[in-house]
Design a protein around this motif. Sequence first.
Motif, short mmCIF file in Angstrom:
data_model
loop_
_atom_site.label_atom_id
_atom_site.label_comp_id
_atom_site.label_asym_id
_atom_site.label_seq_id
_atom_site.Cartn_x
_atom_site.Cartn_y
_atom_site.Cartn_z
N SER A 13 0.81 -1.21 0.00
CA SER A 13 0.00 0.00 0.00
C SER A 13 0.85 1.27 0.00
CB SER A 13 -0.93 0.02 1.22
OG SER A 13 -0.17 0.17 2.42
N SER A 14 2.15 1.11 0.23
CA SER A 14 3.03 2.28 0.27
C SER A 14 4.01 2.31 -0.89
CB SER A 14 3.80 2.29 1.60
OG SER A 14 4.55 1.10 1.78
N GLN A 15 3.78 1.46 -1.91
CA GLN A 15 4.69 1.44 -3.05
C GLN A 15 4.17 2.34 -4.17
OE1 GLN A 15 4.77 -2.71 -4.47
NE2 GLN A 15 3.54 -2.00 -6.17
N ASP A 16 4.92 2.38 -5.26
CA ASP A 16 4.63 3.34 -6.33
C ASP A 16 3.68 2.83 -7.41
OD1 ASP A 16 6.22 5.29 -5.17
OD2 ASP A 16 8.03 4.54 -6.13
N CYS A 59 -1.08 -0.47 -5.18
CA CYS A 59 -1.24 0.33 -3.98
C CYS A 59 -2.72 0.49 -3.60
CB CYS A 59 -0.59 1.70 -4.19
SG CYS A 59 -0.79 2.85 -2.82
N GLU A 60 -3.54 0.81 -4.58
CA GLU A 60 -4.97 1.01 -4.31
C GLU A 60 -5.64 -0.28 -3.85
OE1 GLU A 60 -6.38 2.67 -7.94
OE2 GLU A 60 -5.79 4.72 -7.42
N ALA A 61 -5.26 -1.40 -4.47
CA ALA A 61 -5.83 -2.69 -4.05
C ALA A 61 -5.43 -3.01 -2.62
CB ALA A 61 -5.38 -3.79 -5.00
N ALA A 62 -4.18 -2.74 -2.27
CA ALA A 62 -3.70 -3.01 -0.91
C ALA A 62 -4.41 -2.12 0.11
CB ALA A 62 -2.19 -2.81 -0.83
N GLU A 63 -4.66 -0.88 -0.25
CA GLU A 63 -5.39 0.01 0.66
C GLU A 63 -6.80 -0.49 0.90
OE1 GLU A 63 -5.01 3.82 -1.18
OE2 GLU A 63 -3.13 4.28 -0.13
N ARG A 64 -7.44 -1.00 -0.15
CA ARG A 64 -8.79 -1.57 0.03
C ARG A 64 -8.75 -2.79 0.94
NH1 ARG A 64 -9.17 -0.11 -5.52
NH2 ARG A 64 -8.64 -2.22 -6.19
N ALA A 65 -7.70 -3.59 0.80
CA ALA A 65 -7.57 -4.77 1.66
C ALA A 65 -7.35 -4.36 3.12
CB ALA A 65 -6.41 -5.65 1.18
N LEU A 66 -6.59 -3.29 3.34
CA LEU A 66 -6.37 -2.81 4.71
C LEU A 66 -7.67 -2.26 5.31
CD1 LEU A 66 -2.90 -1.07 4.30
CD2 LEU A 66 -3.38 -3.17 5.57
N VAL A 67 -8.48 -1.63 4.49
CA VAL A 67 -9.79 -1.17 4.97
C VAL A 67 -10.64 -2.38 5.37
CG1 VAL A 67 -11.97 -0.09 4.29
CG2 VAL A 67 -9.79 0.99 3.70
N ALA A 68 -10.61 -3.43 4.55
CA ALA A 68 -11.35 -4.66 4.89
C ALA A 68 -10.84 -5.24 6.20
CB ALA A 68 -11.21 -5.68 3.76
N MET A 69 -9.53 -5.20 6.40
CA MET A 69 -8.94 -5.73 7.63
C MET A 69 -9.46 -4.97 8.85
SD MET A 69 -4.91 -5.75 8.73
CE MET A 69 -4.93 -3.95 8.91
N LYS A 79 0.67 4.39 6.68
CA LYS A 79 -0.41 3.42 6.43
C LYS A 79 -0.84 2.74 7.73
CE LYS A 79 -0.35 4.22 2.03
NZ LYS A 79 -1.43 5.00 1.40
N ALA A 80 0.13 2.42 8.59
CA ALA A 80 -0.20 1.80 9.87
C ALA A 80 -0.98 2.77 10.75
CB ALA A 80 1.08 1.34 10.57
N SER A 81 -0.60 4.04 10.72
CA SER A 81 -1.30 5.05 11.51
C SER A 81 -2.74 5.20 11.04
CB SER A 81 -0.57 6.40 11.39
OG SER A 81 -1.22 7.39 12.15
N MET A 82 -2.94 5.18 9.74
CA MET A 82 -4.30 5.30 9.20
C MET A 82 -5.14 4.09 9.63
SD MET A 82 -3.22 6.76 5.45
CE MET A 82 -4.87 6.81 4.75
N CYS A 83 -4.55 2.90 9.59
CA CYS A 83 -5.27 1.70 10.03
C CYS A 83 -5.59 1.77 11.52
CB CYS A 83 -4.43 0.45 9.74
SG CYS A 83 -4.28 0.03 8.00
N PHE A 84 -4.61 2.19 12.30
CA PHE A 84 -4.79 2.28 13.76
C PHE A 84 -5.92 3.26 14.09
CE2 PHE A 84 -3.87 3.60 18.08
CZ PHE A 84 -3.41 2.45 18.69
N CYS A 85 -5.88 4.42 13.46
CA CYS A 85 -6.87 5.45 13.75
C CYS A 85 -8.24 5.11 13.18
CB CYS A 85 -6.38 6.79 13.22
SG CYS A 85 -4.87 7.38 14.05
N ARG A 86 -8.29 4.24 12.20
CA ARG A 86 -9.56 3.77 11.66
C ARG A 86 -10.15 2.67 12.53
NH1 ARG A 86 -7.98 3.43 6.51
NH2 ARG A 86 -7.31 1.28 6.73
#
Length: 324
Positions: free
Chosen positions: A175-178, A183-193, A220-227
């Motif tokens: 989710s933090s790569q270029d 990246c977008e797919a990984a962010e969606r997976a983190l939201v699912a998590m 990315k970890a901070s966004m997950c934590f705060c979510r």
Amino acid sequence: MSEKALRDLNTIPGTERKIESSLTKVYVDNGNKNTEECQKKNCSSLVSPPSNGNQTVNPGIETGITEVEYIESENLNDLEDIDKSLKTLLAGLDSKDWVLVCEALNNVRRLSIFHKEAILNMLGDVITLVAKSLKNPRSTVCKTAIMTSADIFSAYNDLIIDSLDPLLVQLLLKSSQDKRFVCEAAERALVAMTTWISPILLLPKLQPYLKNKNPRIRAKASMCFCRSVPQLGAEGIKAYGIDKLIQTVAPQLSDQLPESREAARNLLLEIQNIYEKFHILAPAIVSEHSEMSSWENFCHSKLSPLSAQAVLRVTNIAREGLVS
């Protein structure tokens, strides 16, 4: 077909030779037909049938620039032969043939959606191999594994917590790569998590990554934590420990990337509201000054002077904005 073309075709590995169709698309996720070009020339793509009800498209491979399409989870069809799929699942996930790996990953998705009890006894092994595919340099395999992770989170929730670490670290990295589509797919997976795994179990897993050397991973970890924290609810946040939370979040206010800082600001405002809900019994008859003093005293008692000042600056500005 010319003799030269035939000779060229014979140089392609057996798993990547054209079978019946010249169509070179991978159908593994998106019903709205998001496409991306392969990153290398002469790459090949697995052709999985689209979600059209009967899935009759024949697979085909050819070299050259290819477009890749993915099937969304809700459009996946059930397996025709569950027993056969189960018997070959682990071997397929561990195959050196990327086409077979993609097929096996999509079968994991189908099993998770339609028959999640069927792979419970091998879920740990499945997750280990999905994490291996997340490291695959081939973008098609990597993104399919990311989508598989999201379906696993949705299906198994807290059951995967003991096997989460290898998925989590890879999803934070991806989710933090270029590569935008990865990246977008990984962010969606983190939201699912963060949606499907209980925060009381997930937060301790995320905390070490808030101090990672890579600022993108920290963000990315901070966004997950705060979510995840708000999903505890007011009572859950109180039980978890408001002091523990502000001590964890306050350092993010000075982090390098704005995503970390913004996530921390939003969470601190929520924590302040919950603190005051439990520590001010009658806010309507308490002066604004004494209310702020209570929160100020709490911050100064739990944080270093600099951290307390940073937290109070954020919460005071927000309060002033509400008053005005």
